[in-house]
Design an enzyme around this catalytic site. Structure first.
Site, short mmCIF file in Angstrom:
data_model
loop_
_atom_site.label_atom_id
_atom_site.label_comp_id
_atom_site.label_asym_id
_atom_site.label_seq_id
_atom_site.Cartn_x
_atom_site.Cartn_y
_atom_site.Cartn_z
N TYR A 125 0.81 -1.22 0.00
CA TYR A 125 0.00 0.00 0.00
C TYR A 125 0.85 1.28 0.00
CZ TYR A 125 -4.69 -1.90 0.84
OH TYR A 125 -5.91 -2.51 0.73
N ASP B 44 -2.58 -18.07 -0.42
CA ASP B 44 -3.62 -18.70 -1.24
C ASP B 44 -4.27 -19.85 -0.49
OD1 ASP B 44 -1.14 -19.95 -1.43
OD2 ASP B 44 -1.26 -20.38 -3.57
N ASP C 123 -11.98 -9.32 4.38
CA ASP C 123 -13.27 -9.28 3.69
C ASP C 123 -13.82 -10.69 3.51
OD1 ASP C 123 -13.15 -6.49 3.36
OD2 ASP C 123 -14.03 -6.62 1.35
N LYS D 155 3.60 -15.32 1.44
CA LYS D 155 3.73 -15.97 0.13
C LYS D 155 5.21 -16.25 -0.06
CE LYS D 155 2.04 -17.38 -3.83
NZ LYS D 155 1.15 -18.55 -3.94
N ASP E 166 -6.08 -7.17 4.07
CA ASP E 166 -7.25 -6.50 3.50
C ASP E 166 -8.16 -7.53 2.84
OD1 ASP E 166 -8.90 -4.36 2.57
OD2 ASP E 166 -7.97 -4.59 0.61
#
Ligand code: IPM
Ligand code: MG
Length: 370
Positions: free
Chosen positions: A141, A223, A251, A191, A247
């Site tokens: 970000y 993942d 959700d 990752k 983020d």
């Protein structure tokens, strides 16, 4: 207790839900004898409209002078075409940076009374109780460069994932600390099979683990984590992860409890005021229609009472009032499902307030309502 709270309603349903949180906080003040003083500030699209910038300096000052900050939501289609550096979301990112809100805590808890609201099978989600600890002021970000470039005559684009080792250590330490106060399991999500930053993240988690021998640490690729959250969410206690991974996963995790409209968050700073905001956005499609679910915002203000002011009893009373109205069948549209009728934002707020002021009287009120 006397506290000064900065209130940044922002855009869309942000305005409606912050109004609700303030009503509830005033009721808390009344019931428990505290004085909360509210100082308003502009942020996001409405700040662009009124001042030309998504985060006016005045707002930053109001926040810095407060004991804690409440934020509604920012953004909306009206500002979709403004240049990237002055979009409403920039205001949010900037206030996170200005206040050094390095960690965003997103608890995902299951409500028995909403067990039919999740699209997932009841037996999968029943009893889910996890906490996502999202790094909030670094990573993808904020890394520079983040721009459109020309490379070898071709139009190209670059975003950068940058962390200092210290930033990684700080968020992972918080993850361990919180896990040690809960079910003592930390899942560090990365990752590491692809990204160098993730390999350093993983090494750092291993280093910090030595200071928390009572916490079991596991590493999970992002993942796989996305899949495991749906396949078997009860395996998780605390998840700690990079800004953008957090983020996305939060959700996704919100679906476990039935609605994004239920989920609060706390963005914490080591020194200055912390900031409390719902996970949901400004929901332009239902803004101004008295339809939004105010619970995520109200629960965010309960987190503020607990984490910033140490008012555990007051926070628990707000949470209990929310549970009571849910148990009594009150539903805004997002959690109504197909069977029950839904109520307005204002009705939901009024009932939570009534439940808070007289936690005994709620059943009578609901009796009359039914
Ligand atoms: C959130 C939001 C923000 C984010 C947006 C509005 C910039 O999605 O708080 O999760 O990505 O952090
Ligand atoms: Mg988000």
């Amino acid at each position: 207790m006397k506290k000064s709270i900065a209130v940044l309603p922002g855009d869309g349903i942000g305005k409606e839900v912050t109004k609700g949180a303030i009503e509830i906080l005033e009721a808390v003040g009344q019931r428990f004898g505290h004085e909360f003083e509210f100082q308003y500030g502009e942020i996001g699209g409405s700040a662009i409209d009124n001042t030309g910038t998504p985060l006016p300096d005045k707002t930053v000052q109001v926040c810095k002078n407060s004991d804690a900050v409440l934020l509604g939501a920012v953004g909306g289609p009206k500002w979709d075409s403004v240049p990237a550096h002055s979009r409403p979301e920039r205001g949010l990112l900037k206030i996170r940076k200005e206040l050094d809100l390095y960690a965003n805590l997103r608890p995902i808890s299951f409500y028995q009374s909403l067990s039919d609201s999740s699209p997932l099978k009841k037996e999968l989600v029943e009893g889910v109780d996890l906490l996502i600890v999202r790094e909030l002021t670094g990573g993808l970000y904020f890394g520079k460069p983040s721009e459109r470039v020309t490379k070898d005559g071709e139009d190209a684009v670059v975003d950068t994932l940058f962390y200092t080792k210290e930033e990684i250590r700080k968020i992972i330490e918080l993850g361990f600390k919180l896990a040690s106060q809960r079910k003592k399991k930390l899942t560090s999500v990365d990752k590491a099979n692809v990204l160098e930053s993730s390999r350093v993240w993983r090494e750092t988690a291993e280093e910090v683990a030595k200071d928390y021998p009572d916490v079991t640490v596991e590493h999970m690729l992002v993942d796989n984590a996305a899949m495991q959250l749906i396949r078997n969410p009860k395996q998780f206690d605390v998840i700690v992860t990079e800004n953008m991974f957090g983020d996305i996963l939060s959700d996704e995790a919100s679906v476990l409890t039935g609605s994004l409209g239920m989920l609060p968050s706390a963005s914490v700073s080591k020194f200055g005021p912390s900031l409390y905001e719902p996970i949901h956005g400004s929901a332009p499609d239902i803004a101004g229609q008295n339809k939004a679910n105010p619970i995520a915002m109200i629960l965010s203000s309960a987190s503020m009472l607990r984490l910033s002011f140490g008012l555990e009893e007051e926070a628990a009373a707000v949470e209990k009032a929310v549970e009571q109205v849910l148990e009594n069948g009150l539903r805004t549209g997002d959690i109504a499902g197909s069977a029950s009728e839904s109520v307005t934002t204002e009705k939901m707020i009024a009932e939570i307030k009534a439940a808070l002021l007289d936690q005994e009287a709620i059943s009578n009120i609901m009796g009359a309502y039914a």
